[in-house]
Scaffold this motif. Structure first.
Motif, PDB file in Angstrom:
ATOM      1  N   CYS A  70      -1.064 -12.105  -3.218  1.00  0.00           N
ATOM      2  CA  CYS A  70      -1.268 -11.008  -4.167  1.00  0.00           C
ATOM      3  C   CYS A  70      -1.580 -11.575  -5.542  1.00  0.00           C
ATOM      4  O   CYS A  70      -0.747 -11.482  -6.461  1.00  0.00           O
ATOM      5  N   ARG A 121      -0.574 -10.245  -9.483  1.00  0.00           N
ATOM      6  CA  ARG A 121       0.632  -9.422  -9.535  1.00  0.00           C
ATOM      7  C   ARG A 121       1.802 -10.266 -10.046  1.00  0.00           C
ATOM      8  O   ARG A 121       2.015 -11.390  -9.571  1.00  0.00           O
ATOM      9  N   THR A 131       0.825  -1.211   0.000  1.00  0.00           N
ATOM     10  CA  THR A 131       0.000   0.000   0.000  1.00  0.00           C
ATOM     11  C   THR A 131       0.856   1.257   0.000  1.00  0.00           C
ATOM     12  O   THR A 131       0.550   2.238  -0.690  1.00  0.00           O
ATOM     13  N   PRO A 187       1.688   0.095  -4.906  1.00  0.00           N
ATOM     14  CA  PRO A 187       0.260  -0.232  -4.978  1.00  0.00           C
ATOM     15  C   PRO A 187      -0.142  -0.967  -6.244  1.00  0.00           C
ATOM     16  O   PRO A 187      -1.204  -1.600  -6.282  1.00  0.00           O
ATOM     17  N   SER A 188       0.654  -0.913  -7.301  1.00  0.00           N
ATOM     18  CA  SER A 188       0.312  -1.595  -8.549  1.00  0.00           C
ATOM     19  C   SER A 188       1.596  -1.974  -9.279  1.00  0.00           C
ATOM     20  O   SER A 188       2.686  -1.505  -8.934  1.00  0.00           O
ATOM     21  N   GLY A 189       1.448  -2.822 -10.291  1.00  0.00           N
ATOM     22  CA  GLY A 189       2.576  -3.201 -11.111  1.00  0.00           C
ATOM     23  C   GLY A 189       3.312  -4.417 -10.590  1.00  0.00           C
ATOM     24  O   GLY A 189       2.948  -5.015  -9.576  1.00  0.00           O
TER      25      GLY A 189
END
Length: 460
Positions: free
Chosen positions: A199, A202, A94, A98-100
């Protein structure tokens, strides 16, 4: 006069501290959660050894008769270290990623411990004291740690943040108990699959050293949802062309590989090798380092093992300061530049291991029960990530503070500055009650108080 233990509750701790820790609250009962927070504060403020008694002393609780409560948090209380790792991993994602794709570092380290009651210890090669020509053995516990490799905005560099650490018992330990012995790669596979479940969706890119350049292990990680692994490759590895397509009516079993390719070692001094220059932004303490590389795809194969398609990268230094080395990547689509940049980040794992020993007291704890041992070292490694998160919360609303001197014009914070920022803020928490007016009052120069606080915040 110190407040009693019952009054040192969550209410007096700052929001930036409780905000980071509140995600762990459901893992503990309401009765012991205040003690958990106090133990974290004590571990942060303690200089020197990170024992439970040291944490109690720095909190002013040396005379509190309820000291046994804190010991039971580690050796008896019911809570899951695995679930705590999952919460910590979520906080790190977080805050920083947060992404990727997620770049993870995988490495093992030896915690030097002796004593007849440390049942899981073994004799291992000491990676810190050993060199290529000098082998040093050490008695201790072997830990395998997964760390998130991510840029830290206020540090302007990549840090390795531990979030999942497992004890890898010795073979003797398992044989004495009739357990199946799990190798280092067995533990690594299990840990990576657990993180993949945490996750879903991801992409995972794992950076590891040559101990994990194992065909069977790498092949297992390509099954189902593949996990990309980048590690070293032997210069004399047996590489082949991909297997040709099976022709209609062809007899015999399907070929696993094509023709043998020249070894990577033969390309080092081959005048026909076309080297490509590349400038690496960060290279083992240097910036904008120029290197030369060449890369191809191939199939790595050994008799009796599954064929493994890889992309290999051969790296050499035009200045001749480091020896030529080869890397492999299980993702054929990653560019050689991406592979090299990811692998260089692996050095941050060694930095983190050194920081937790120097500033968080790893190898100074004295627990001897199996459960307390299995919990304490992962907790201290996780404390490195918690300090980073807390400093991140602090410096989002404040200017970054770096310790400088006339002889050291430091511009960017390191972990010791982050730890000092957290300590400096915790020392201001109102956990003390003033004595009656006129009693035990002396005048102390403010400059002396500031120098004393600085020494305490940076004490190792």
């Amino acid at each position: 006069m110190l407040l009693p233990l019952s009054d040192l509750s969550m209410a007096v701790l700052p929001k930036w501290f409780t905000g980071v820790l509140e995600g762990f609250a459901p893992l503990f009962s309401a009765r012991i959660w205040p003690q958990v927070q106090l133990l974290v504060v004590g571990a942060l403020l303690s200089p020197g050894k990170r024992t439970v008694t040291a944490a109690l002393r720095v909190l002013g609780l040396a005379d509190d008769p309820a000291f046994g409560t804190f010991h039971r948090l580690l050796n008896r209380a019911r809570w899951s270290s695995l679930q705590a790792s999952r919460v910590l991993f979520g906080l790190l994602l977080t805050a920083f990623v947060p992404s990727g794709p997620l770049v993870l570092g995988l490495d093992d380290t030896i915690e030097r411990r002796t004593g007849a009651k440390i049942s899981a210890k073994g004799i291992y090669r000491d990676p810190v004291r050993s060199s290529r020509g000098h082998f040093v053995k050490a008695s201790g516990l072997r830990w395998l740690s997964l760390m998130l490799l991510t840029p830290i905005p206020w540090a302007h560099r990549v840090w390795a943040l531990p979030f999942l650490t497992a004890l890898v018992p010795s073979q003797r330990y398992n044989e004495e108990r009739g357990h199946r012995h799990k190798t280092l790669t067995d533990w690594a596979r299990q840990m990576l699959r657990v993180v993949q479940r945490w996750c879903p969706g991801r992409q995972l890119i794992v950076v590891a050293d040559s101990a994990y350049a194992v065909i069977s292990w790498l092949s297992d990680l390509q099954q189902g949802h593949p996990i990309t692994v980048i590690t070293r490759l032997r210069l004399d590895a047996a590489l082949y062309e991909p297997a040709p397509e099976r022709q209609p009516g062809q007899k015999g079993r399907t070929r696993l590989k094509g023709n043998r390719l020249p070894s990577i070692a033969s390309l080092v001094n081959d005048p026909e090798t076309r080297w490509e220059s590349m400038r690496v932004h960060r290279w083992y303490g240097e910036t904008n380092r120029e290197v030369e590389l060449v890369s191809q795809t191939a199939v790595w194969y050994h008799a009796g093992l599954p064929p493994l398609p890889i992309r290999w990268v051969l790296v050499r230094d035009p200045k001749g300061k480091f020896s030529t080395q080869a890397l492999l990547c299980t993702d054929l689509l990653l560019s050689p530049a991406q592979i090299l940049e990811h692998f260089v980040q692996r050095w941050q794992l060694e930095v983190t291991f050194e920081e937790v020993r120097a500033h968080l007291g790893v190898e100074t704890q004295r627990q001897w029960t199996d459960l307390a041992i299995a919990r304490t070292t992962p907790a201290l490694l996780g404390l490195f990530s918690l300090v980073t998160l807390m400093a991140h919360e602090r410096w989002q609303g404040h200017d970054v503070w770096v310790r400088r001197a006339a002889w050291y014009d430091k511009t960017l914070p390191t972990f010791v500055d982050a730890l000092a920022e957290v300590r400096r803020a915790l020392w201001k928490v109102p956990t003390f009650r003033m004595s009656a007016p006129g009693r035990e009052m002396v005048q102390v120069p403010l400059d002396f108080i500031e120098r004393l606080a600085d020494a305490l915040c940076y004490a190792a």
